[in-house]
Design a protein around this motif. Structure first.
Motif, short mmCIF file in Angstrom:
data_model
loop_
_atom_site.label_atom_id
_atom_site.label_comp_id
_atom_site.label_asym_id
_atom_site.label_seq_id
_atom_site.Cartn_x
_atom_site.Cartn_y
_atom_site.Cartn_z
N SER A 12 32.25 20.46 -41.78
CA SER A 12 31.33 19.48 -41.05
C SER A 12 29.88 20.41 -40.63
O SER A 12 28.93 19.64 -40.32
CB SER A 12 31.92 18.53 -40.14
OG SER A 12 32.54 19.46 -38.95
N GLY A 13 30.31 21.44 -40.18
CA GLY A 13 29.02 22.26 -39.63
C GLY A 13 27.99 22.75 -40.57
O GLY A 13 27.13 23.34 -40.18
N ALA A 14 28.49 22.84 -41.90
CA ALA A 14 27.43 23.17 -43.02
C ALA A 14 26.62 22.13 -43.32
O ALA A 14 26.88 21.01 -43.39
CB ALA A 14 28.32 23.67 -44.10
N PRO A 15 25.41 22.48 -43.69
CA PRO A 15 24.36 21.37 -44.12
C PRO A 15 24.92 20.96 -45.31
O PRO A 15 25.47 21.58 -46.33
CB PRO A 15 22.94 22.34 -44.41
CG PRO A 15 23.43 23.64 -44.56
CD PRO A 15 24.77 23.73 -43.80
N PRO A 16 24.81 19.57 -45.86
CA PRO A 16 25.28 18.96 -46.88
C PRO A 16 25.19 19.57 -48.13
O PRO A 16 25.87 19.68 -49.00
CB PRO A 16 24.77 17.31 -46.86
CG PRO A 16 24.27 17.27 -45.41
CD PRO A 16 24.09 18.53 -44.87
N GLN A 17 23.73 20.03 -48.40
CA GLN A 17 23.69 20.79 -49.60
C GLN A 17 24.51 22.27 -50.03
O GLN A 17 24.74 22.45 -50.99
CB GLN A 17 22.01 21.43 -49.33
CG GLN A 17 21.86 21.96 -50.86
CD GLN A 17 20.51 22.47 -50.93
OE1 GLN A 17 19.68 22.29 -49.85
NE2 GLN A 17 19.99 23.13 -52.16
N ALA A 18 24.93 22.55 -48.83
CA ALA A 18 25.83 23.78 -48.75
C ALA A 18 27.29 23.26 -49.47
O ALA A 18 27.95 24.34 -49.51
CB ALA A 18 25.97 24.69 -47.50
N ARG A 19 27.70 22.16 -49.00
CA ARG A 19 28.99 21.55 -49.39
C ARG A 19 29.25 21.14 -50.76
O ARG A 19 29.62 20.21 -51.28
CB ARG A 19 29.32 20.38 -48.56
CG ARG A 19 29.15 20.53 -47.01
CD ARG A 19 29.61 19.27 -46.40
NE ARG A 19 28.84 19.24 -44.96
CZ ARG A 19 28.61 18.16 -44.24
NH1 ARG A 19 28.93 16.87 -44.70
NH2 ARG A 19 28.06 18.36 -42.97
N ASN A 20 28.73 22.37 -51.75
CA ASN A 20 28.94 21.93 -53.02
C ASN A 20 29.67 23.29 -53.64
O ASN A 20 29.51 24.45 -53.63
CB ASN A 20 27.28 21.87 -53.75
CG ASN A 20 27.57 21.50 -55.04
OD1 ASN A 20 27.80 22.43 -56.00
ND2 ASN A 20 27.21 20.41 -55.62
N PHE A 21 30.80 22.97 -54.38
CA PHE A 21 31.77 24.09 -54.88
C PHE A 21 30.98 24.86 -56.16
O PHE A 21 31.22 25.95 -56.03
CB PHE A 21 32.79 23.16 -55.51
CG PHE A 21 33.81 24.20 -56.34
CD1 PHE A 21 34.39 25.29 -55.09
CD2 PHE A 21 34.37 24.24 -57.50
CE1 PHE A 21 35.50 26.25 -55.89
CE2 PHE A 21 35.15 25.05 -58.23
CZ PHE A 21 35.71 26.20 -57.24
N ALA A 22 30.10 24.17 -56.85
CA ALA A 22 29.32 24.86 -57.71
C ALA A 22 28.40 26.20 -57.11
O ALA A 22 28.18 27.24 -57.50
CB ALA A 22 28.64 24.07 -58.77
N ARG A 23 27.86 25.54 -55.96
CA ARG A 23 26.85 26.35 -55.29
C ARG A 23 27.74 27.56 -54.61
O ARG A 23 27.15 28.86 -54.76
CB ARG A 23 26.23 25.95 -54.26
CG ARG A 23 24.95 24.93 -54.64
CD ARG A 23 24.05 24.31 -53.52
NE ARG A 23 23.28 23.33 -54.04
CZ ARG A 23 21.89 23.47 -54.53
NH1 ARG A 23 21.69 24.86 -54.48
NH2 ARG A 23 21.16 22.74 -54.97
N SER A 24 28.91 27.37 -54.16
CA SER A 24 29.78 28.14 -53.53
C SER A 24 30.27 29.09 -54.44
O SER A 24 30.41 30.54 -54.37
CB SER A 24 30.77 27.44 -52.95
OG SER A 24 30.54 26.81 -51.48
#
Length: 221
Positions: free
Chosen positions: A78-90
């Motif tokens: 929840s502390g991460a920006p929504p865009q960062a909550r993406n498994f492909a980006r991770s």
């Protein structure tokens, strides 16, 4: 004619698509990737129990919902920006990027196979959602930022990411080996990710301890 017939019969999406296929036609493409979690899926994930970590992702691997177990195992997203909550980006994170879905190290036993599976899964999503601006932007960003993603994307493979084994370097209980299974709701192309440890093992004990000592906040998304 098929479109008019489906409207006259008031068919739902699955019935409409079936009618198109019976007529030898490709079903109409969906627009934007959906973030909707059907009530049935929500009921199921709510009742999976306290000894599993669960996350629900959209077709573009955007994290939509997670339970206490997920937050305790990987850290609260929840502390991460929504865009960062993406498994492909991770998965294709570049050096210097901030932590995204996991707050500590997570190692996959499948290694580069997971990367290939994620890329082929995204390509399948572009076939279903060819007009999705969000999905197109994700692919563009990853292609520009990651040579590995760009190379895999150029191969043109289409598929799904279904399972993996991961080692989570948990800061409280130490390394935990968990099985990662990816289920689909079918209609909405949601990905329901369930992480469990093998029964009657030290990893199962560690997972339970991690969940007991983890985040007390309510499930969210």
């Amino acid at each position: 004619m098929v479109a008019a017939l489906s409207r006259a019969l008031q068919l739902n999406t699955a019935e409409r698509d079936h009618l198109y296929r019976l007529a030898g036609l490709a079903p109409p493409a969906d627009g934007e990737v959906s973030d909707h979690i059907p009530r049935g899926v929500q009921r199921v994930v709510n009742r999976l129990g306290t000894d599993v970590a669960v996350g629900v992702f959209a077709a573009d691997w955007q994290l939509l919902w997670w339970n206490r177990g997920w937050a305790a195992l990987f850290g609260d997203p929840s502390g991460a920006p929504p865009q960062a909550r993406n498994f492909a980006r991770s998965t294709f994170r570049l050096d210097g990027d901030e932590p995204m879905l996991a707050h500590w190290a997570v190692t996959s036993s499948s290694g580069t196979d997971v990367q290939a599976a994620v890329v082929s899964d995204l390509r399948a999503a572009t076939g279903r959602y060819p007009r999705s601006a969000r999905l197109r932007r994700l692919v563009t960003d990853l292609t520009a930022a990651s040579p590995r993603f760009a190379a895999l994307w150029a191969e043109g493979a289409v598929g799904t990411h279904r399972e993996d084994t991961k080692v989570v370097s948990h800061p409280t209980v130490g390394p935990i080996t968990v099985d990662c299974d990816v289920l689909s709701d079918g209609d909405g192309a949601l990905k329901i990710v369930v992480l469990t440890a093998a029964a009657d093992t030290e990893d199962e004990t560690k997972l339970r301890l991690a969940l007991l000592s983890g985040v007390a906040a309510a499930p969210t998304g």
